[in-house]
Design a protein around this motif. Sequence first.
Motif, short mmCIF file in Angstrom:
data_model
loop_
_atom_site.label_atom_id
_atom_site.label_comp_id
_atom_site.label_asym_id
_atom_site.label_seq_id
_atom_site.Cartn_x
_atom_site.Cartn_y
_atom_site.Cartn_z
N ARG A 23 -21.35 -62.44 -46.98
CA ARG A 23 -21.08 -63.85 -46.66
C ARG A 23 -21.46 -64.74 -47.83
O ARG A 23 -20.75 -65.69 -48.17
CB ARG A 23 -21.83 -64.27 -45.40
CG ARG A 23 -21.25 -63.69 -44.12
CD ARG A 23 -21.82 -64.32 -42.87
NE ARG A 23 -23.25 -64.17 -42.73
CZ ARG A 23 -23.85 -63.17 -42.07
NH1 ARG A 23 -23.13 -62.23 -41.49
NH2 ARG A 23 -25.17 -63.13 -41.98
N ARG A 24 -22.60 -64.43 -48.49
CA ARG A 24 -23.02 -65.20 -49.66
C ARG A 24 -21.98 -65.14 -50.76
O ARG A 24 -21.58 -66.15 -51.33
CB ARG A 24 -24.36 -64.67 -50.19
CG ARG A 24 -24.86 -65.40 -51.43
CD ARG A 24 -25.80 -64.58 -52.24
NE ARG A 24 -25.10 -63.44 -52.84
CZ ARG A 24 -25.71 -62.45 -53.45
NH1 ARG A 24 -27.02 -62.41 -53.52
NH2 ARG A 24 -25.01 -61.46 -53.98
N VAL A 28 -17.81 -70.45 -50.56
CA VAL A 28 -17.58 -71.47 -51.59
C VAL A 28 -18.88 -72.23 -51.86
O VAL A 28 -19.08 -72.75 -52.96
CB VAL A 28 -16.44 -72.42 -51.18
CG1 VAL A 28 -16.83 -73.28 -49.98
CG2 VAL A 28 -16.03 -73.30 -52.34
N TRP A 29 -19.78 -72.27 -50.87
CA TRP A 29 -21.04 -73.00 -51.02
C TRP A 29 -21.96 -72.34 -52.04
O TRP A 29 -22.81 -73.01 -52.62
CB TRP A 29 -21.71 -73.18 -49.67
CG TRP A 29 -20.85 -73.98 -48.76
CD1 TRP A 29 -20.15 -73.54 -47.68
CD2 TRP A 29 -20.52 -75.37 -48.90
NE1 TRP A 29 -19.42 -74.57 -47.14
CE2 TRP A 29 -19.63 -75.71 -47.87
CE3 TRP A 29 -20.89 -76.37 -49.81
CZ2 TRP A 29 -19.12 -76.98 -47.70
CZ3 TRP A 29 -20.37 -77.64 -49.63
CH2 TRP A 29 -19.50 -77.94 -48.60
N THR A 30 -21.78 -71.05 -52.28
CA THR A 30 -22.55 -70.37 -53.33
C THR A 30 -22.16 -70.96 -54.68
O THR A 30 -23.03 -71.26 -55.51
CB THR A 30 -22.30 -68.85 -53.28
OG1 THR A 30 -22.67 -68.36 -51.98
CG2 THR A 30 -23.10 -68.13 -54.35
N TYR A 76 -30.30 -84.94 -52.73
CA TYR A 76 -29.71 -84.99 -51.39
C TYR A 76 -28.45 -84.13 -51.32
O TYR A 76 -28.23 -83.41 -50.35
CB TYR A 76 -29.37 -86.43 -50.99
CG TYR A 76 -30.55 -87.32 -50.68
CD1 TYR A 76 -31.84 -86.83 -50.47
CD2 TYR A 76 -30.39 -88.70 -50.60
CE1 TYR A 76 -32.91 -87.66 -50.19
CE2 TYR A 76 -31.45 -89.55 -50.32
CZ TYR A 76 -32.71 -89.02 -50.11
OH TYR A 76 -33.75 -89.85 -49.83
N ALA A 77 -27.61 -84.21 -52.35
CA ALA A 77 -26.37 -83.43 -52.36
C ALA A 77 -26.67 -81.93 -52.33
O ALA A 77 -26.05 -81.18 -51.57
CB ALA A 77 -25.53 -83.78 -53.59
N ILE A 78 -27.63 -81.50 -53.13
CA ILE A 78 -27.93 -80.07 -53.16
C ILE A 78 -28.62 -79.63 -51.88
O ILE A 78 -28.44 -78.50 -51.42
CB ILE A 78 -28.73 -79.67 -54.43
CG1 ILE A 78 -28.51 -78.19 -54.73
CG2 ILE A 78 -30.21 -79.99 -54.28
CD1 ILE A 78 -28.94 -77.76 -56.11
N MET A 79 -29.39 -80.51 -51.25
CA MET A 79 -30.03 -80.15 -49.99
C MET A 79 -29.02 -80.04 -48.86
O MET A 79 -29.07 -79.11 -48.05
CB MET A 79 -31.13 -81.16 -49.64
CG MET A 79 -32.36 -81.06 -50.52
SD MET A 79 -33.18 -79.44 -50.46
CE MET A 79 -33.65 -79.38 -48.74
N VAL A 80 -28.09 -80.98 -48.79
CA VAL A 80 -27.08 -80.93 -47.74
C VAL A 80 -26.18 -79.70 -47.92
O VAL A 80 -25.96 -78.93 -46.97
CB VAL A 80 -26.25 -82.24 -47.70
CG1 VAL A 80 -25.02 -82.08 -46.82
CG2 VAL A 80 -27.11 -83.40 -47.22
N THR A 81 -25.68 -79.51 -49.12
CA THR A 81 -24.80 -78.36 -49.35
C THR A 81 -25.58 -77.04 -49.23
O THR A 81 -25.03 -76.04 -48.79
CB THR A 81 -24.08 -78.45 -50.71
OG1 THR A 81 -25.06 -78.53 -51.76
CG2 THR A 81 -23.16 -79.66 -50.75
#
Length: 184
Positions: A23-24, A28-30, A76-81
């Motif tokens: 899954r990792r 796309v979030w990786t 914030y962007a890196i924490m949310v994603t």
Amino acid sequence: MSLSEAGKAVEATVLYTEQERKRRDASVWTLVQGILAPVQFFVFLISLGLILYFLTTGKGQGPAEISVVIKTLTLYAIMVTGSIWEKHVFGCYLFARPFFWEDVFSILVLALHTAYLVALFTGSLAPSHLMWLALAAYATYIVNAGQFVWKLRLARLDQASREAARERENASAPGGLQVAGSVQ
């Protein structure tokens, strides 16, 4: 220790199960995390320089303050994603087994960066105190970034270990072809 107990002990030290790894690797979030992390670090370095310049010269307050706001927005962007990535890979938005302590420390990082924004927009701290708060937030960020870099290293070592084990299994499999020496 029984075989099932030994298997559980080994699994507890494994960063990703095979399903989580798949899954990792497919997420796309990786990639998003892989892009945002160095961007955030670059923003941090620029901001740190501006803060130190302000603290040593008394000049450049505006750019230093704005740089911390930009750094906080990238955080914030890196924490949310990152939370979305954790949900995709592990099934929960925060505090997944392999990243529990990194997430706990991330909350402190977020709290200090958010405290900076609150103090900036309310005017509750003098400029120099505001910059010292930013430096405290940045110190926690460096520790947290180190935690994640360490986990990345562990993941790579784990992957190499698994590949070596698969190669040993394939080489010792009955009917497997084992070649000694080199072909010239």
